[in-house]
Design a protein around this motif. Structure first.
Motif, PDB file in Angstrom:
ATOM      1  N   ASN A  94      10.096  -2.952   4.123  1.00 27.78           N
ATOM      2  CA  ASN A  94       8.594  -2.876   4.157  1.00 27.78           C
ATOM      3  C   ASN A  94       7.891  -3.343   5.173  1.00 27.78           C
TER       4      ASN A  94
ATOM      5  N   ALA B 223       8.414  -1.384   8.529  1.00 25.85           N
ATOM      6  CA  ALA B 223       7.358  -0.179   8.243  1.00 25.85           C
ATOM      7  C   ALA B 223       5.990  -0.422   8.628  1.00 25.85           C
ATOM      8  N   LYS B 224       5.736  -1.664   8.089  1.00 30.85           N
ATOM      9  CA  LYS B 224       4.277  -2.085   8.184  1.00 30.85           C
ATOM     10  C   LYS B 224       3.889  -2.318   9.758  1.00 30.85           C
TER      11      LYS B 224
ATOM     12  N   LYS C 167       5.975   5.493   8.436  1.00 32.98           N
ATOM     13  CA  LYS C 167       5.966   5.782   7.082  1.00 32.98           C
ATOM     14  C   LYS C 167       7.102   5.763   6.236  1.00 32.98           C
ATOM     15  N   ASP C 168       8.227   6.058   6.775  1.00 32.48           N
ATOM     16  CA  ASP C 168       9.377   6.045   5.850  1.00 32.48           C
ATOM     17  C   ASP C 168      10.667   5.429   6.789  1.00 32.48           C
TER      18      ASP C 168
ATOM     19  N   GLN D 165       4.253   0.522  12.038  1.00 33.56           N
ATOM     20  CA  GLN D 165       3.338   1.630  11.624  1.00 33.56           C
ATOM     21  C   GLN D 165       4.251   3.130  11.399  1.00 33.56           C
TER      22      GLN D 165
END
Length: 70
Positions: free
Chosen positions: A54, A57-58, A63-64, A61
């Motif tokens: 997580n 991803a954050k 998405k998956d 930027q």
């Protein structure tokens, strides 16, 4: 699915027959590959990867984000 997933799925469990059933179901999904990750006791290690994914991803930027064993 709208997109093809290319992920590895670690399967933990104490019942070998149940693991084989679950792994068979996973392997029927295109581009997913199951791997026997050992006993249920190790599942907390596997689940501990979720916050890491997580954050990756954050911070980037994305998405998956997932894991693929090669």
């Amino acid at each position: 699915f709208d997109v093809e997933l290319e992920y590895s799925v670690a399967v933990c469990g104490d019942d070998a027959e149940s693991k084989q059933i679950v792994m068979g179901m996973i392997d029927q999904i295109s581009h997913l590959k199951s791997y026997d990750a050992g006993p249920l006791a190790i599942s907390s290690v596997i689940e501990g990867l979720t916050p890491l994914l997580n954050n990756i991803a954050k911070c980037n930027q994305m998405k998956d984000v997932g894991i693929r064993f090669v």
